[in-house]
Enzyme design. Sequence first.
Site, PDB file in Angstrom:
ATOM      1  N   CYS A  96       0.844  -1.193   0.000  1.00  0.00           N
ATOM      2  CA  CYS A  96       0.000   0.000   0.000  1.00  0.00           C
ATOM      3  C   CYS A  96       0.880   1.244   0.000  1.00  0.00           C
ATOM      4  O   CYS A  96       1.834   1.331   0.787  1.00  0.00           O
ATOM      5  CB  CYS A  96      -0.902  -0.006   1.225  1.00  0.00           C
ATOM      6  SG  CYS A  96      -1.859   1.523   1.404  1.00  0.00           S
ATOM      7  N   GLU A 126       2.749  -6.064   8.454  1.00  0.00           N
ATOM      8  CA  GLU A 126       3.107  -4.667   8.188  1.00  0.00           C
ATOM      9  C   GLU A 126       4.193  -4.195   9.150  1.00  0.00           C
ATOM     10  O   GLU A 126       5.147  -3.510   8.747  1.00  0.00           O
ATOM     11  CB  GLU A 126       1.881  -3.754   8.306  1.00  0.00           C
ATOM     12  CG  GLU A 126       2.232  -2.292   8.026  1.00  0.00           C
ATOM     13  CD  GLU A 126       1.101  -1.322   8.316  1.00  0.00           C
ATOM     14  OE1 GLU A 126       1.401  -0.166   8.665  1.00  0.00           O
ATOM     15  OE2 GLU A 126      -0.084  -1.720   8.202  1.00  0.00           O
TER      16      GLU A 126
END
Length: 308
Positions: A96, A126
């Site tokens: 992202c 993440e």
Amino acid sequence: MKVLLANPRGFCAGVDRAIEIVECALKLHGAPVYVRHEVVHNKFVVDGLKNKGAVFVEDIADVPNNQVVIFSAHGVSIAVRRQTHNIGAIIYDATCPLVTKVHKEVARKQKQNYQVILIGHKGHPEVEGTLGQSSESNCVQLVETIEDVERLNLSKNMSFSYTTQTTLSIDDTQSIIDYLKLRIPTIDMPKKDDICYATQNRQDAVKILMQFSSVLLILGSSNSSNSNRLREIAEKIGIPAYLIDGIDNIDELWFKGVDTIGVTAGASAPEVLVQEVVHYLRDKGATKVIEVGGVKENIHFPVPKELR
């Protein structure tokens, strides 16, 4: 019985982009394409991509040489990126862009000799990727709670900055940030909050929904961080909340004596699952389905130019 639908809900721009990258790579190269970790944390999405020829792996060592490899929306460490280059892979990065922004900030702060404090959940992909943006193992310290902040080893001769996992609870993160500022008054802050727009918008939408709902259904898989945060928000307000992958997970007893059901979806859950829940609830006697107003999202992240 009424059904209230949160807005916004479901796919965010980063998830849309990640799924599109996998689908475009399959169209361009054919199956198989290898994806490092689940491209997004949603069982329905992952199963659908598997059926099209995507192969999901946790370790790049499981990928044969000279294959197509896609990094998931959660991002990867420098070491994983290097390992993937070393096997001659054709690489597409579905990280992202808002996570990439955090990665770049960590790298920039390291060059400026800052000690970076990362607010996030240990073990989340993440967070692992963000921790791995530093070439020095002790450059980034992870904190999950105020107690972790209390235990930080703070050198008097060091400059500090903080950053956050993008999918956290806004309220919980703020309490940790406030305590960090108390412990380190000179700590450097990000130019803009690292909690992504989609996370914030979906959490705000749930708070609105909870003013009128007796129970909340959240479409999202159990390993989805942002979906779990939506559940926690409802539970803190005192509303029963259930995280489900689909209608097969619903227990009718949840609705006993309930007149208003709230429904939302995490950022990695597709709208088709929401509509299946709506049809299910109509079959069970829901007479009204109301879209609750909220923020309109018009953000789009394009896929890499080589896939367009």
